[in-house]
Design an enzyme around this catalytic site. Structure first.
Site, short mmCIF file in Angstrom:
data_model
loop_
_atom_site.label_atom_id
_atom_site.label_comp_id
_atom_site.label_asym_id
_atom_site.label_seq_id
_atom_site.Cartn_x
_atom_site.Cartn_y
_atom_site.Cartn_z
N ASP A 1 -6.04 0.65 -9.19
CA ASP A 1 -4.77 0.17 -8.62
C ASP A 1 -4.25 -1.00 -9.47
O ASP A 1 -4.60 -1.13 -10.65
CB ASP A 1 -5.00 -0.21 -7.14
CG ASP A 1 -3.76 -0.05 -6.28
OD1 ASP A 1 -2.91 -0.96 -6.31
OD2 ASP A 1 -3.64 0.98 -5.58
N ASP A 2 -3.42 -1.83 -8.88
CA ASP A 2 -2.78 -2.95 -9.58
C ASP A 2 -3.83 -3.85 -10.25
O ASP A 2 -4.92 -4.04 -9.71
CB ASP A 2 -1.99 -3.77 -8.54
CG ASP A 2 -0.83 -4.52 -9.16
OD1 ASP A 2 -0.79 -4.65 -10.39
OD2 ASP A 2 0.03 -4.99 -8.39
N LYS B 1 -0.26 6.66 -8.76
CA LYS B 1 0.37 6.07 -7.58
C LYS B 1 1.53 5.23 -8.08
O LYS B 1 1.34 4.37 -8.94
CB LYS B 1 -0.65 5.21 -6.84
CG LYS B 1 -0.09 4.31 -5.75
CD LYS B 1 -1.24 3.64 -5.00
CE LYS B 1 -0.77 2.47 -4.15
NZ LYS B 1 -1.92 1.77 -3.53
N ASP C 1 4.26 2.61 -7.05
CA ASP C 1 4.68 1.62 -6.08
C ASP C 1 6.17 1.31 -6.27
O ASP C 1 6.80 1.86 -7.19
CB ASP C 1 3.83 0.35 -6.30
CG ASP C 1 3.34 -0.24 -5.00
OD1 ASP C 1 4.07 -0.14 -4.00
OD2 ASP C 1 2.24 -0.82 -4.99
N TRP D 1 6.40 2.99 1.30
CA TRP D 1 6.11 2.38 2.61
C TRP D 1 7.09 2.78 3.72
O TRP D 1 7.32 2.03 4.67
CB TRP D 1 6.08 0.85 2.53
CG TRP D 1 5.72 0.28 1.21
CD1 TRP D 1 4.47 0.11 0.73
CD2 TRP D 1 6.62 -0.20 0.19
NE1 TRP D 1 4.52 -0.44 -0.52
CE2 TRP D 1 5.82 -0.64 -0.88
CE3 TRP D 1 8.00 -0.29 0.09
CZ2 TRP D 1 6.37 -1.17 -2.05
CZ3 TRP D 1 8.55 -0.81 -1.07
CH2 TRP D 1 7.74 -1.24 -2.12
N GLY D 2 7.73 3.93 3.62
CA GLY D 2 8.68 4.34 4.65
C GLY D 2 10.11 3.87 4.40
O GLY D 2 11.03 4.24 5.13
N ARG E 1 3.66 7.47 1.17
CA ARG E 1 3.28 6.44 2.13
C ARG E 1 4.33 6.33 3.24
O ARG E 1 5.53 6.34 2.98
CB ARG E 1 3.14 5.10 1.40
CG ARG E 1 1.79 4.96 0.68
CD ARG E 1 0.73 4.40 1.60
NE ARG E 1 1.09 3.06 2.01
CZ ARG E 1 0.82 1.96 1.29
NH1 ARG E 1 0.15 2.04 0.16
NH2 ARG E 1 1.20 0.78 1.72
N ASP F 1 1.29 -1.85 4.00
CA ASP F 1 -0.15 -1.77 3.74
C ASP F 1 -1.02 -1.86 4.99
O ASP F 1 -0.78 -2.68 5.88
CB ASP F 1 -0.57 -2.90 2.79
CG ASP F 1 0.07 -2.74 1.42
OD1 ASP F 1 0.90 -1.83 1.25
OD2 ASP F 1 -0.27 -3.53 0.53
C1 GLA Z 1 1.54 -2.55 -2.66
C2 GLA Z 1 0.90 -1.24 -2.21
C3 GLA Z 1 -0.60 -1.41 -2.11
C4 GLA Z 1 -1.17 -1.91 -3.44
C5 GLA Z 1 -0.47 -3.18 -3.88
C6 GLA Z 1 -0.84 -3.60 -5.29
O1 GLA Z 1 1.43 -3.51 -1.68
O2 GLA Z 1 1.44 -0.81 -0.99
O3 GLA Z 1 -1.21 -0.21 -1.71
O4 GLA Z 1 -1.04 -0.90 -4.40
O5 GLA Z 1 0.94 -3.01 -3.85
O6 GLA Z 1 -0.18 -4.76 -5.68
#
Ligand code: GLA
Length: 629
Positions: free
Chosen positions: A84-85, A185, A187, A253-254, A270, A274
């Site tokens: 991830d990040d 993924k 974002d 995120w919707g 998503r 989170d």
């Molecule tokens: C967002 C995403 C998380 C994660 C962070 C990383 O908040 O929703 O799932 O990937 O970024 O910074």
């Protein structure tokens, strides 16, 4: 009552599909939800974020990869290892090539052009797949929202622009064709948090990018613009990962009305902000998918975010909660992405991730997300129809007190006067019942069973038993609204400051199995139905037909509609040709039987049209809708 009369000319027009651009309700004879990429069942694996935040490195990634293999989890299907990040160092200038933080990923030190290829080769050699992370804007979530974020990209403004914006094709080629990743993924903080007056723009850290999504306002979001950006990534993946398996994960995120279009663009999307290792937050994320069973299919899954089993309210001391979280994610066809440092795995946690019976529910090839059979703020019963025709049922106690509950044969769509055999998928004990079964749930407990009995419809399937084969191509929602039934939890990022966090667009008003829109009961002219598809009028559902010969339904305006509003016609199309249609049905008209021969037809389309137009469509019910042989 106003009725809809069609001229011969209009009927002729109905008999052949119009072009989709003229009329979004015009049947196309095809399945429009995404099937590109490789996600016939929900992706399973591990991701660094919930375990390590941005403090990710090669040692941690490989340790978790090894644990997946050594503990037998890879064999069960956990095969994606996703970074991830936090992996990036900078975007090199002037050629724009992305550089890896090699201090944390030493195997990437491959000369002038650092490469993840040694790491992905190693993961592939272990029988695993590899995933990477990016942002659809110029900058990442960590850069924009997190003050104490480890491993921030370095250098000039341009060097710190690590997101895909303006670099889609080049980056996707690098990640997939050159570095050989299998999963991305994407974002979206970069298209959300950098207006001209953002402090980090003002201070000169980042360039402004006029926000395309506003988390708090759909009107303030450029829905077409954001969709286009994600479609561009999808197109690049098709070219750059051509001939390879890949997974495209949307992380919006919707926001940006992704509730409507995410399923057409990515493999998973998503539905909420989170997840946190907090019971109440798990409820919030769960609630964003429970009314969306019809929006998840092989190739396009709802994603309520990664698992937090192992941490906080779901840790070793809270195994009841951990099992509930896992059971619900498995039943709802959520991607099973472990977010735990697997070096710390205990036998109890391994027994959760490694429950093969639950993994089998999640990975069932029919791809039917569980449907809410009973709903309340305290207890919910979810039923999932499996490819074999068996059912899985989960009874979930959301509350902190014990609950007495009842499971009924009707909820399983099984005959009440024949034995129903149940296998408890945690204790592995077997039992059977007829008619109904009283049970007790401990606080926060979920009981989950595999059930077999005599199905009410032995020679077919109700459409609500096969949500994975039903796609609401148009769900008739004139103006999406945030779902007020989603659990409002205190979020760690704001605590109780301000007015409270409002979830984005879950499933509010959308098409639902066994319910009318807004989660309301299916009822036509006083007759209740426990089976069917409820949708708003001016909608078009695409249904895959896997060898059935007859479609039947009882159709009408649902009793949750309005007497003053318009009449609705119900049309059944087969591979783009009109098969049958109802007369215009007004509020209060009794349910009308519809029947169509669907022998040899691949895609059945169920179209509803409301004579009053689009502003306030009636709820239109396809009650008892079924495919039979
Ligand atoms: C967002 C995403 C998380 C994660 C962070 C990383 O908040 O929703 O799932 O990937 O970024 O910074």
């Amino acid at each position: 009552m106003k009725r809809l009369f069609l001229s011969a000319c209009a009927l002729l027009a109905l008999a052949s599909p119009a072009s989709a651009s003229d009329d979004p309700l015009a049947p196309t004879g095809r399945w429009s939800a995404n099937t590109d990429g490789n996600a016939p069942t929900p992706p399973m694996g591990w991701n660094s974020w919930n375990a390590f935040n941005s403090d990710v490195d090669e040692v941690k990634v490989l340790a978790s990869a090894e644990a997946l293999v050594d503990k037998g989890l890879a064999r069960l299907g956990y095969r994606y290892v996703n970074i991830d990040d936090g992996w990036w160092l900078k975007r090199r200038q002037p050629d724009g090539r992305m550089l890896i933080r090699t201090s944390h990923f030493p195997s990437a030190k491959t000369g002038r052009n650092p490469s993840f290829r040694p790491l992905t080769d190693r993961l592939h050699a272990m029988g695993l797949k590899a995933g990477i992370y990016s942002d659809i804007g110029r900058n990442s979530c960590g850069q924009i929202y997190t003050p104490d974020f480890k491993n921030q990209p370095e250098g000039s403004v341009a060097e710190r622009e690590v997101g895909l914006y303006g670099h889609v094709d080049k980056d996707i080629r690098l990640y997939f064709a050159e570095w050989n990743f299998d999963y991305i993924k994407v974002d979206a903080c970069g298209i959300r948090g950098l207006p001209e007056d953002a402090p980090r723009v003002r201070s000169g850290l980042y360039r402004t990018l006029n926000p395309l999504v506003d988390m708090a306002s759909l009107g303030g979001s450029d829905v077409a613009g954001v969709r286009k950006l994600y479609e561009e990534v999808g197109a690049a993946l098709k070219t750059r990962a051509a001939g390879r398996d890949y997974v495209f994960s949307l992380c919006l995120w919707g926001a940006g009305d992704v509730r409507t279009w995410g399923k057409d663009v990515g493999n998973l999307s998503r539905t909420s902000d989170d997840i946190q290792p907090v019971w109440a937050r798990m409820l919030t994320n769960l609630d964003t998918v429970t009314h969306r069973a019809l929006y998840a299919h092989p190739g396009s899954w709802n994603d309520p975010d990664m698992l937090f089993v192992g941490t906080g309210d779901f840790d070793q001391a809270h195994l009841v909660e951990a099992r509930s979280h896992f059971t619900l994610w498995a039943m709802l066809n959520a991607p099973l992405i472990i977010g735990y440092d697997l070096r710390k795995l205990t036998p109890e946690l391994l027994a959760i991730f490694g429950n093969a019976d639950l993994v089998a529910l999640n990975q069932d090839p029919a791809g039917n997300q569980a449907v809410l059979a009973y709903d309340s703020d305290d207890v919910q019963t979810f039923v999932k129809t499996l490819a074999s025709g068996d059912k899985a049922v989960a009874l979930f106690n959301r509350s902190a007190v014990p609950m007495k509950v009842v499971l009924t044969a009707e909820q399983l769509k099984m005959l009440a006067d024949a034995d129903i055999r149940l296998r408890d998928l945690w204790s592995k004990q077997e039992r059977s019942f007829r008619k109904e079964l009283p049970l007790e749930l401990a606080p926060h407990e979920t009981l989950v069973f595999r059930a077999s009995g005599t199905r009410r419809l032995p020679n077919g399937l109700y459409l609500s038993e096969q949500p994975g084969a039903v796609n609401p191509a148009e769900d008739g929602i004139p103006m999406p609204q945030a779902d007020p039934t989603i659990h409002h939890s205190v979020t760690p990022w704001t605590s109780t400051r301000g007015p409270g966090d409002h979830p984005q667009y879950g499933g509010w008003g959308g098409a639902e199995p066994d319910r009318a829109p807004y989660g309301l009961p299916l009822r036509i002219a006083g007759t209740a139905f426990d089976t069917g598809i409820g949708v708003l009028a001016n909608s078009r559902l695409e249904v895959r037909n896997t060898g059935f010969s007859t479609f039947t339904a009882m159709v009408g305006v649902n009793d949750t509609g309005r007497r003053q509003q318009g009449a609705v016609t119900f049309e059944v199309w087969g591979d783009g040709k009109l098969l049958t249609r109802s007369p215009a049905k007004a509020f209060g008209d009794p349910a009308e039987p519809l029947r169509a021969n669907i022998v040899g037809i691949r895609i059945v389309e169920l179209v509803t049209r409301d004579s009053t137009g689009k502003t306030a469509p009636q709820p239109a019910s396809w009650a008892d809708a079924a495919f039979t042989r």
